[in-house]
Design an enzyme around this catalytic site. Structure first.
Site, mmCIF file in Angstrom:
data_model
loop_
_atom_site.group_PDB
_atom_site.id
_atom_site.type_symbol
_atom_site.label_atom_id
_atom_site.label_comp_id
_atom_site.label_asym_id
_atom_site.label_seq_id
_atom_site.Cartn_x
_atom_site.Cartn_y
_atom_site.Cartn_z
ATOM 1 N N SER A 1 0.866 -1.189 0.000
ATOM 2 C CA SER A 1 0.000 0.000 0.000
ATOM 3 C C SER A 1 0.898 1.234 0.000
ATOM 4 O O SER A 1 2.072 1.153 0.374
ATOM 5 C CB SER A 1 -0.937 -0.010 1.216
ATOM 6 N N GLU B 1 1.113 5.511 0.864
ATOM 7 C CA GLU B 1 0.525 6.668 1.555
ATOM 8 C C GLU B 1 0.929 7.958 0.844
ATOM 9 O O GLU B 1 2.075 8.116 0.440
ATOM 10 C CB GLU B 1 1.058 6.666 2.998
ATOM 11 N N ASP C 1 -1.628 14.950 16.741
ATOM 12 C CA ASP C 1 -0.989 15.830 17.726
ATOM 13 C C ASP C 1 -1.615 17.197 17.602
ATOM 14 O O ASP C 1 -1.783 17.694 16.475
ATOM 15 C CB ASP C 1 0.525 15.921 17.443
ATOM 16 N N PHE D 1 13.060 14.762 10.726
ATOM 17 C CA PHE D 1 11.738 14.177 10.885
ATOM 18 C C PHE D 1 11.790 13.004 11.879
ATOM 19 O O PHE D 1 10.920 12.848 12.734
ATOM 20 C CB PHE D 1 11.236 13.712 9.513
ATOM 21 N N HIS E 1 3.802 -1.126 3.772
ATOM 22 C CA HIS E 1 3.089 0.145 3.548
ATOM 23 C C HIS E 1 4.151 1.222 3.315
ATOM 24 O O HIS E 1 4.977 1.482 4.200
ATOM 25 C CB HIS E 1 2.230 0.487 4.778
HETATM 26 P P1 FAD Z 1 -2.591 6.940 20.285
HETATM 27 O O1 FAD Z 1 -2.693 5.525 19.884
HETATM 28 O O2 FAD Z 1 -3.757 7.556 20.983
HETATM 29 O O3 FAD Z 1 -1.293 7.073 21.207
HETATM 30 C C1 FAD Z 1 -0.718 8.336 21.503
HETATM 31 C C2 FAD Z 1 0.050 8.256 22.821
HETATM 32 O O4 FAD Z 1 -0.867 8.114 23.917
HETATM 33 C C3 FAD Z 1 0.989 7.044 22.920
HETATM 34 O O5 FAD Z 1 2.098 7.446 23.676
HETATM 35 C C4 FAD Z 1 0.163 6.011 23.683
HETATM 36 O O6 FAD Z 1 0.975 5.071 24.393
HETATM 37 C C5 FAD Z 1 -0.623 6.909 24.636
HETATM 38 N N1 FAD Z 1 -1.961 6.356 24.980
HETATM 39 C C6 FAD Z 1 -2.838 5.776 24.131
HETATM 40 N N2 FAD Z 1 -3.971 5.424 24.791
HETATM 41 C C7 FAD Z 1 -3.800 5.810 26.070
HETATM 42 C C8 FAD Z 1 -4.614 5.746 27.230
HETATM 43 N N3 FAD Z 1 -5.835 5.220 27.195
HETATM 44 N N4 FAD Z 1 -4.101 6.250 28.414
HETATM 45 C C9 FAD Z 1 -2.853 6.802 28.449
HETATM 46 N N5 FAD Z 1 -2.041 6.889 27.369
HETATM 47 C C10 FAD Z 1 -2.509 6.415 26.200
HETATM 48 N N6 FAD Z 1 -0.570 12.359 12.121
HETATM 49 C C11 FAD Z 1 -1.383 13.263 11.503
HETATM 50 O O7 FAD Z 1 -1.549 14.382 12.005
HETATM 51 N N7 FAD Z 1 -2.021 12.954 10.327
HETATM 52 C C12 FAD Z 1 -1.902 11.746 9.737
HETATM 53 O O8 FAD Z 1 -2.503 11.510 8.685
HETATM 54 C C13 FAD Z 1 -1.059 10.759 10.350
HETATM 55 N N8 FAD Z 1 -0.897 9.534 9.818
HETATM 56 C C14 FAD Z 1 -0.151 8.590 10.473
HETATM 57 C C15 FAD Z 1 -0.056 7.293 9.941
HETATM 58 C C16 FAD Z 1 0.701 6.318 10.581
HETATM 59 C C17 FAD Z 1 0.740 4.920 9.990
HETATM 60 C C18 FAD Z 1 1.419 6.648 11.769
HETATM 61 C C19 FAD Z 1 2.285 5.603 12.449
HETATM 62 C C20 FAD Z 1 1.344 7.914 12.300
HETATM 63 C C21 FAD Z 1 0.555 8.903 11.679
HETATM 64 N N9 FAD Z 1 0.415 10.193 12.194
HETATM 65 C C22 FAD Z 1 -0.392 11.119 11.573
HETATM 66 C C23 FAD Z 1 1.139 10.588 13.426
HETATM 67 C C24 FAD Z 1 0.263 10.360 14.690
HETATM 68 O O9 FAD Z 1 -0.857 11.204 14.652
HETATM 69 C C25 FAD Z 1 1.126 10.676 15.923
HETATM 70 O O10 FAD Z 1 2.131 9.698 16.062
HETATM 71 C C26 FAD Z 1 0.357 10.879 17.218
HETATM 72 O O11 FAD Z 1 1.287 11.393 18.186
HETATM 73 C C27 FAD Z 1 -0.219 9.610 17.830
HETATM 74 O O12 FAD Z 1 -1.299 9.135 17.155
HETATM 75 P P2 FAD Z 1 -1.864 7.651 17.526
HETATM 76 O O13 FAD Z 1 -3.093 7.444 16.758
HETATM 77 O O14 FAD Z 1 -0.791 6.667 17.428
HETATM 78 O O15 FAD Z 1 -2.232 7.898 19.076
#
Ligand code: FAD
Length: 279
Positions: free
Chosen positions: A6, A8, A100, A207, A257
């Protein structure tokens, strides 16, 4: 090759950039990817651009195209309306992320972590969407430790994710250990390694520091020697990443990916190297 690939993309900012991106996706479609995905600015920035790009890439290539969707700074109402619009336009894949908070925004809104978004998508749209979530073999940079990060990843899977895409890495052991730990925690969904080809050492270095992906010391040293010689850097990096992909596939990775940076090359070259050597 049985494993899926895939690609991105990020939405282009100009008409011309958008036309080039569509042409890139049409060329990469020849590799028969399982899906394309388009990033989404956290806090809702670029939302329309993401939507238009997702819909036109799917229309022009006939390949299922996912929208990334970040929930930080948003509300259930807003996310619900985005999901409904995607559903009405035949989009059936979402990469569900926390994101973020952009500089200057300090209200996280109604969602705090990605597992809450996954639960909401299931509650709001049932099984319409195939949901991907992010995984971090080298630990998310804000996480206090590896164990709690793993538990938080499992929470997203339990909330209803169908598969995961990892942050990129250059250390294949980090991926293998992570996948083993997930299996030991009862995770059965595919965890697809995210692959970042190397085009420009300075950009990659900057980055990587921000997103918590390690560029190993030996690799940095090697890449530094190609300063001012981009074609030698590319030749080395493309072969290195192709080998890394082959190692991952041989160790059982269910797919690859590519963080394509909206480019055909070196993504196509690397895929062809993998296909040639795996069959
Ligand atoms: P989460 O899974 O919510 O985790 C974030 C942090 O919180 C982690 O440290 C986790 O351990 C902690 N955490 C999770 N759940 C809990 C809980 N219940 N209690 C306490 N702590 C918790 N960013 C963008 O802005 N746009 C994009 O399109 C984008 N695409 C991405 C695609 C991929 C494949 C990846 C790997 C990253 C992408 N990102 C993108 C970056 C991403 O948004 C950041 O890494 C962000 O900081 C975390 O998102 P997450 O969904 O992993 O968060």
């Amino acid at each position: 090759m049985n494993q899926h690939i895939s690609f991105e993309f990020f939405p282009a900012k100009t008409e011309q950039g958008n036309a080039k991106l569509i042409a890139t996706s049409q060329t990469l479609a020849e590799l028969k990817p399982e899906f394309f995905s388009v990033t989404f600015g956290a806090g809702g920035t670029d939302q329309d651009r993401t939507f238009n790009t997702v819909v036109s890439i799917q229309e022009k290539t006939g390949i299922s195209t996912a929208s990334h969707l970040t929930c930080v700074g948003s509300s259930r109402e807003r996310i619900g309306s985005i999901l409904d619009t995607y559903k009405a336009n035949n989009i059936n894949r979402i990469v569900a992320l926390r994101g973020d908070l952009p500089m200057g925004m300090d209200d996280p809104g109604e969602f705090h972590f990605a597992d809450e978004l996954v639960s909401f998508i299931r509650e709001h749209s049932g099984d319409h969407f195939h949901i991907e979530v992010a995984a971090y073999p080298e630990k998310h940079p804000q996480s206090i430790d590896h164990r709690s990060d793993l538990q938080n990843f499992v929470r997203k899977v339990d909330a209803g994710a169908n598969s995961a895409i990892t942050q990129y890495f250059y250390n294949t052991d980090a991926y293998s250990y992570f996948v083993d730990e997930c299996a030991a925690s009862g995770v059965t969904i595919p965890i697809i390694p995210g692959i970042m080809p190397i085009g420009n050492f300075e950009n990659l270095s900057r980055f990587s520091d921000g997103c918590g992906a390690e560029v190993p010391r030996w690799l940095r040293a090697r890449l530094e020697t190609y300063e001012g010689d981009p074609s030698s850097l590319r030749a080395f990096a493309d072969d290195y990443i192709s080998e890394m992909c082959l190692t991952l596939i041989k160790r059982g990775a269910p797919g690859l990916h590519f963080y394509s940076m909206n480019q055909v090359e070196p993504n196509r070259y690397i895929c062809n190297e993998v296909i040639k050597n795996i069959g």
